[in-house]
Design a protein around this motif. Sequence first.
Motif, PDB file in Angstrom:
ATOM      1  N   VAL A 140       0.866  -1.172   0.000  1.00  0.00           N
ATOM      2  CA  VAL A 140       0.000   0.000   0.000  1.00  0.00           C
ATOM      3  C   VAL A 140       0.901   1.219   0.000  1.00  0.00           C
ATOM      4  CG1 VAL A 140      -1.727   1.298   1.273  1.00  0.00           C
ATOM      5  CG2 VAL A 140      -1.815  -1.203   1.226  1.00  0.00           C
ATOM      6  N   SER A 141       0.625   2.106  -0.938  1.00  0.00           N
ATOM      7  CA  SER A 141       1.477   3.281  -1.002  1.00  0.00           C
ATOM      8  C   SER A 141       0.738   4.452  -1.632  1.00  0.00           C
ATOM      9  CB  SER A 141       2.769   2.872  -1.718  1.00  0.00           C
ATOM     10  OG  SER A 141       3.010   3.601  -2.851  1.00  0.00           O
ATOM     11  N   LEU A 142       1.257   5.652  -1.407  1.00  0.00           N
ATOM     12  CA  LEU A 142       0.604   6.861  -1.894  1.00  0.00           C
ATOM     13  C   LEU A 142       1.134   7.161  -3.289  1.00  0.00           C
ATOM     14  CD1 LEU A 142      -1.300   9.210  -1.211  1.00  0.00           C
ATOM     15  CD2 LEU A 142       0.655  10.393  -0.185  1.00  0.00           C
ATOM     16  N   GLN A 143       0.281   7.036  -4.274  1.00  0.00           N
ATOM     17  CA  GLN A 143       0.725   7.182  -5.658  1.00  0.00           C
ATOM     18  C   GLN A 143      -0.288   7.986  -6.461  1.00  0.00           C
ATOM     19  OE1 GLN A 143       3.650   5.995  -6.704  1.00  0.00           O
ATOM     20  NE2 GLN A 143       4.168   4.533  -5.072  1.00  0.00           N
ATOM     21  N   TRP A 144       0.153   8.377  -7.661  1.00  0.00           N
ATOM     22  CA  TRP A 144      -0.737   9.034  -8.618  1.00  0.00           C
ATOM     23  C   TRP A 144      -1.330   7.996  -9.553  1.00  0.00           C
ATOM     24  CZ3 TRP A 144      -2.184  14.040  -8.346  1.00  0.00           C
ATOM     25  CH2 TRP A 144      -1.387  14.904  -7.576  1.00  0.00           C
ATOM     26  N   PHE A 145      -2.620   8.153  -9.827  1.00  0.00           N
ATOM     27  CA  PHE A 145      -3.300   7.204 -10.713  1.00  0.00           C
ATOM     28  C   PHE A 145      -4.080   7.942 -11.781  1.00  0.00           C
ATOM     29  CE2 PHE A 145      -2.754   5.099  -6.685  1.00  0.00           C
ATOM     30  CZ  PHE A 145      -2.394   3.809  -7.024  1.00  0.00           C
ATOM     31  N   MET A 146      -4.332   7.229 -12.859  1.00  0.00           N
ATOM     32  CA  MET A 146      -5.214   7.782 -13.884  1.00  0.00           C
ATOM     33  C   MET A 146      -6.457   6.915 -13.987  1.00  0.00           C
ATOM     34  SD  MET A 146      -4.569   8.594 -17.885  1.00  0.00           S
ATOM     35  CE  MET A 146      -3.079   9.490 -17.648  1.00  0.00           C
ATOM     36  N   LYS A 147      -7.608   7.572 -14.009  1.00  0.00           N
ATOM     37  CA  LYS A 147      -8.872   6.856 -14.174  1.00  0.00           C
ATOM     38  C   LYS A 147      -8.994   6.404 -15.616  1.00  0.00           C
ATOM     39  CE  LYS A 147     -11.759   9.091 -10.751  1.00  0.00           C
ATOM     40  NZ  LYS A 147     -12.705  10.205 -10.565  1.00  0.00           N
ATOM     41  N   MET A 148      -9.168   5.145 -15.824  1.00  0.00           N
ATOM     42  CA  MET A 148      -9.129   4.665 -17.192  1.00  0.00           C
ATOM     43  C   MET A 148     -10.500   4.428 -17.820  1.00  0.00           C
ATOM     44  SD  MET A 148      -6.025   4.917 -17.693  1.00  0.00           S
ATOM     45  CE  MET A 148      -5.420   4.042 -19.103  1.00  0.00           C
ATOM     46  N   ALA A 149     -11.459   4.066 -17.033  1.00  0.00           N
ATOM     47  CA  ALA A 149     -12.760   3.722 -17.625  1.00  0.00           C
ATOM     48  C   ALA A 149     -13.327   4.842 -18.503  1.00  0.00           C
ATOM     49  CB  ALA A 149     -13.741   3.324 -16.531  1.00  0.00           C
ATOM     50  N   PRO A 150     -13.297   6.106 -18.038  1.00  0.00           N
ATOM     51  CA  PRO A 150     -13.863   7.173 -18.881  1.00  0.00           C
ATOM     52  C   PRO A 150     -13.062   7.386 -20.167  1.00  0.00           C
ATOM     53  CG  PRO A 150     -13.383   7.966 -16.646  1.00  0.00           C
ATOM     54  CD  PRO A 150     -12.809   6.610 -16.751  1.00  0.00           C
ATOM     55  N   LEU A 151     -11.789   7.004 -20.150  1.00  0.00           N
ATOM     56  CA  LEU A 151     -10.972   7.169 -21.353  1.00  0.00           C
ATOM     57  C   LEU A 151     -11.139   5.980 -22.294  1.00  0.00           C
ATOM     58  CD1 LEU A 151      -7.706   8.455 -19.646  1.00  0.00           C
ATOM     59  CD2 LEU A 151      -9.328   9.794 -20.991  1.00  0.00           C
ATOM     60  N   ALA A 152     -11.398   4.829 -21.697  1.00  0.00           N
ATOM     61  CA  ALA A 152     -11.490   3.610 -22.508  1.00  0.00           C
ATOM     62  C   ALA A 152     -12.745   3.600 -23.368  1.00  0.00           C
ATOM     63  CB  ALA A 152     -11.468   2.380 -21.605  1.00  0.00           C
ATOM     64  N   ASN A 174     -10.527  -6.678 -25.985  1.00  0.00           N
ATOM     65  CA  ASN A 174     -10.525  -7.452 -24.751  1.00  0.00           C
ATOM     66  C   ASN A 174      -9.859  -6.690 -23.605  1.00  0.00           C
ATOM     67  OD1 ASN A 174      -9.079  -9.895 -23.049  1.00  0.00           O
ATOM     68  ND2 ASN A 174     -11.110 -10.385 -23.798  1.00  0.00           N
ATOM     69  N   TRP A 175      -8.767  -6.045 -23.916  1.00  0.00           N
ATOM     70  CA  TRP A 175      -8.029  -5.308 -22.890  1.00  0.00           C
ATOM     71  C   TRP A 175      -8.812  -4.081 -22.420  1.00  0.00           C
ATOM     72  CZ3 TRP A 175      -5.273  -0.552 -22.414  1.00  0.00           C
ATOM     73  CH2 TRP A 175      -4.398  -0.492 -21.322  1.00  0.00           C
ATOM     74  N   MET A 176      -9.348  -3.375 -23.401  1.00  0.00           N
ATOM     75  CA  MET A 176     -10.087  -2.148 -23.097  1.00  0.00           C
ATOM     76  C   MET A 176     -11.305  -2.429 -22.223  1.00  0.00           C
ATOM     77  SD  MET A 176      -9.137   0.845 -24.084  1.00  0.00           S
ATOM     78  CE  MET A 176      -8.008   1.645 -25.191  1.00  0.00           C
ATOM     79  N   GLU A 177     -11.918  -3.579 -22.473  1.00  0.00           N
ATOM     80  CA  GLU A 177     -13.136  -3.892 -21.742  1.00  0.00           C
ATOM     81  C   GLU A 177     -12.852  -4.314 -20.304  1.00  0.00           C
ATOM     82  OE1 GLU A 177     -15.004  -6.647 -24.384  1.00  0.00           O
ATOM     83  OE2 GLU A 177     -16.118  -5.070 -25.435  1.00  0.00           O
ATOM     84  N   ASN A 178     -11.599  -4.642 -20.021  1.00  0.00           N
ATOM     85  CA  ASN A 178     -11.249  -5.070 -18.669  1.00  0.00           C
ATOM     86  C   ASN A 178     -10.205  -4.151 -18.048  1.00  0.00           C
ATOM     87  OD1 ASN A 178     -12.757  -7.695 -18.509  1.00  0.00           O
ATOM     88  ND2 ASN A 178     -11.579  -7.978 -20.388  1.00  0.00           N
ATOM     89  N   ILE A 179     -10.326  -2.887 -18.339  1.00  0.00           N
ATOM     90  CA  ILE A 179      -9.261  -1.971 -17.967  1.00  0.00           C
ATOM     91  C   ILE A 179      -9.304  -1.596 -16.479  1.00  0.00           C
ATOM     92  CG2 ILE A 179     -10.466   0.213 -18.382  1.00  0.00           C
ATOM     93  CD1 ILE A 179      -7.822   0.844 -20.100  1.00  0.00           C
ATOM     94  N   HIS A 180      -8.137  -1.333 -15.904  1.00  0.00           N
ATOM     95  CA  HIS A 180      -8.026  -0.876 -14.517  1.00  0.00           C
ATOM     96  C   HIS A 180      -7.329   0.472 -14.493  1.00  0.00           C
ATOM     97  CE1 HIS A 180      -9.194  -4.793 -12.958  1.00  0.00           C
ATOM     98  NE2 HIS A 180      -8.395  -5.328 -13.857  1.00  0.00           N
ATOM     99  N   ASP A 181      -7.456   1.137 -13.368  1.00  0.00           N
ATOM    100  CA  ASP A 181      -6.773   2.420 -13.258  1.00  0.00           C
ATOM    101  C   ASP A 181      -5.264   2.217 -13.339  1.00  0.00           C
ATOM    102  OD1 ASP A 181      -9.174   3.582 -13.120  1.00  0.00           O
ATOM    103  OD2 ASP A 181      -9.003   4.378 -11.092  1.00  0.00           O
ATOM    104  N   LEU A 226      -7.713  10.883 -28.155  1.00  0.00           N
ATOM    105  CA  LEU A 226      -9.126  11.244 -28.168  1.00  0.00           C
ATOM    106  C   LEU A 226      -9.441  12.259 -27.074  1.00  0.00           C
ATOM    107  CD1 LEU A 226     -10.609   7.709 -28.860  1.00  0.00           C
ATOM    108  CD2 LEU A 226     -10.878   9.725 -30.325  1.00  0.00           C
ATOM    109  N   LYS A 227      -8.820  12.069 -25.917  1.00  0.00           N
ATOM    110  CA  LYS A 227      -9.102  12.954 -24.791  1.00  0.00           C
ATOM    111  C   LYS A 227      -8.554  14.368 -25.046  1.00  0.00           C
ATOM    112  CE  LYS A 227     -10.546  14.365 -21.204  1.00  0.00           C
ATOM    113  NZ  LYS A 227     -11.995  14.344 -20.999  1.00  0.00           N
ATOM    114  N   LEU A 228      -7.311  14.428 -25.493  1.00  0.00           N
ATOM    115  CA  LEU A 228      -6.637  15.727 -25.541  1.00  0.00           C
ATOM    116  C   LEU A 228      -6.825  16.469 -26.848  1.00  0.00           C
ATOM    117  CD1 LEU A 228      -3.365  14.528 -23.831  1.00  0.00           C
ATOM    118  CD2 LEU A 228      -5.076  16.035 -22.817  1.00  0.00           C
TER     119      LEU A 228
END
Length: 890
Positions: free
Chosen positions: A376-388, A413-420, A520-522
Amino acid sequence: MEVEIPKVYSPESIETYWAREWVERKLYRPADNAAGPSFCLVIPPPNITGSLHMGHMLEHTEIDIFMRWRRMSGDNVLWVPGTDHASIATQMIVEREIGREALPDLAPGPDAARVWQREGQRLRIEMGREKFLERCWQWKEANGGTIRRQMERLGASVDWTRERFTMDPSYGQAVIETFVRLYEEGLIYRAQYIVNWCPRCMTALSDLEVVHEERQGKLWFIRYPLEDSSGFVTVATTRPETMLGDTAVAVNPTDARYSNLIGRSVKLPLLDRVIPIVADEFVDPAFGTGAVKVTPAHDPNDFALALRHNLPRIAVIDAKAQMTDAAGPYRGLDRYKARDAVLHDLADRGLLEKTLDHALSIGTCQRCKTVVEPLVSLQWFMKMAPLAEPALAAVKDGRIRIQPESGLKKYVNWMENIHDWCISRQLWWGHRIPAWYCDACNEVIVSRKDPASCPKCQSHQLRADQDVLDTWFSSALWPFATLGWPEPTQDLARFYPNNLMIMGEDILFFWGARMIMMGLKLTEEVPFRALYVHALVRDAERQKMSKTKGNVLNPLEVTAKYGTDAVRFALAISAAPGTDIAFSEDKVESYRAFANKIWNAGRFILMNLDRQPASARKALAMALEPAPELGFAGVVENHGTNHAQAELAHRWIFSRLAAVTAEMNESLADFRFHEAAYSIYHFFWHELCDWYLEWVKPEIAQPAPETRASSAWINLMLVFKSSLHLLHPFMPFITEELSRRLPGAESSSSISLSKFSLVGARAEDSVSEKEFEELRALVVAARNAKAERGLQREKPSAQVASDDRRLLALFRDCQEAILRLAGLEALNFTHGRLPSDAERIAVGASTDLRLFHETKVDAEAERARLEKEKSKIEQSLAQARRQLENQEFV
RNA sequence: GGGCGGUUAGCUCAGCCGGUCAGAGCGUCUGCCUUACAAGCAGAAGGUCAUCCGUUCGAUCCGGAUACCGCCCACCA
């Protein structure tokens, strides 16, 4: 006067010459205001850590073929080159180098490398961030050039004036802009979460950077006594040392065996902590004992389970994979030593019920192979579901075409099972995270510019984030950041979206998927309109090439030995989409032979040309410049050879040329490099050389009688030239060299800037093709008959009989060529068919052939051969009959 | 556990829409230093297209199953 052209093609000097020439003349820099449509591809940037391997060469070959083809087809082509800073890989290499400098006496090897690595890591921290980064830049300057030199040698038609590096200052601006924007939108967040931690690299890793390995392990069954000592619950685990961090035992709520225990407590062995028994759907009653120890701080499943049940997290393993103070008596032990100790103590207390062998998949660090520790650690993450979601849509609705289909399936397959995505790395070499922390009020500041003070409390006590971003975060911006984004540059307007991306399937998720999401996002546009996923290059035994296996082929070595053109062609013709390439030197050798064949065809033509009178040569040059829109040139003079015979071959080859051009265009548009390569290979060797050149030999040996070019020569030159153009994307060097030696090409323009297709569809001529096939069949039949009867040494006479008068006339017209190519003495022609004796040879449906010869044939062998032939014919006859009797078929 | 691919000549592999596809290169064998090329030229041999079952008038090709082989993903203790 004979032209001095070596008999054997030696590519070395020619290739190095043109490679340099192309770069120096900035040949592949698109014109600023060109008329044609633009076509842009940005290179998958190789890591500055490595020299190029065979996989790169395949990639660059495929890209280069495509780009040269597009350029020659009239597009305004831009291929942007560049390199990637490869944060973790580079940092490791530089560390190791520093370590080696400190301990120069170790004998090189894997063990030494490990020691150097450890020492380098220590020294890095000692020397501090600034100095270390200086070393990294030095390393980049010293090694980055290798990639460029290799690419130049391979003939990659890139625009070097636009070369980019992922840590260029302007590129860094794009990275910061991205981070800030996504943070402001809430797509980037900072959180305490369980991440993959490499205790060797001392950094967090993304899921993709963890490589799972099947290993044989054990499953230990441990008894946890119930708090009231009324018995015990047995749990099964593969990692007994983590029990020290257990904060619960979980069972499935439907599991009757345990239903009476839910809500009660057990006493954790060795530490005597009292922990609850909870019920959770996650637990599989069928596995182990159906009861699971829960270690929220060191297992992703347990982490999630703990959140659901509000369980505390107790970290018992630290960043170095040593036991923490919370591990009580085991503190300070390495995780594996702790495991042994824990097992020993459990056994002592009679709490180890049993041990089973158990295969498990274990996560290792992609870079250093160390077993990853979930921490467990304090890190930066990116939310992937809204981008996928939009990234998936763009592919499904065809705005991006992914080929081959297997690549598309993997993507979906990868996109449909994406994690942050964990994007922060505890490394120094890379893009610094643009975040600051206010010590006074704990405010987190994410900003495009270094903040002077805390916007909330005005404190000046700000700490900059020490971490850098995952390399792939910056790589994801490559298609547009290389063109100037976020500035609205002209390049961006002209070349974005990119038209094509070609990459290996090994980085489809790391890079391909993320470029699509970020693009697509940017930019609110797809980053590229098509994505072609190429195969892996393996060795002759289909083994993955790796340094440890020692089966790595160095492209520059193979290239030096056989020539770049040969290697390129071998790769291209092996590159069937969707399947890996088994690469061997044998293969390259046969395409070196092809290069030699091309060379000799050119040599033959030039030698004959040289024998022509100077006036005729000059006239020919003039007739060819500027290159006319091609087709069969029309009139063929009768220089003693038969008119029909000469004209037919020319008409035929032009028609074939048109067909091959069309085939190649079609194949290339569909990334079927192997098909296009095969088309031109087969055409050049087995049609142009074997038949056309042989056919027209006597014709072109004739000195032209007048001061004008014979149309035979014009045709020949046009055919040869067109063939070189078709070959050029595959074999750029030899085609450049030869085309410069042809008349009419004295101008300084490169073949790579001229048209791909010189022959229009109007050259198609099905009648001539058909007639030529009849002739070819006759010649082949005669050759076969000679060889089968053992008559190769003599020149028999022959009789040709046909009930097709038109064919018979054709044969008569082309008598000279037939005699010469089949090796016959004389021919006579008969209308009708020959009597059916053993000497009759069938040629097609309406023609018979008979040889008159001295040598006796082996009657027995001949009989056997004929029997075999007969049964074959009967078979196909039977099949044809079946079909014809079949009403449905008819 | 999920997903994907492969099995075609001695070897390495092509074969897109089912009927002129049973193919190439290398290797093997035969004959040729034919004035472009011996890194060449002209020929030859060699395959029940993994197995079984379907669909079809017809299957190497389409569908299903089986057997091997391989790849990718995966938070099953």
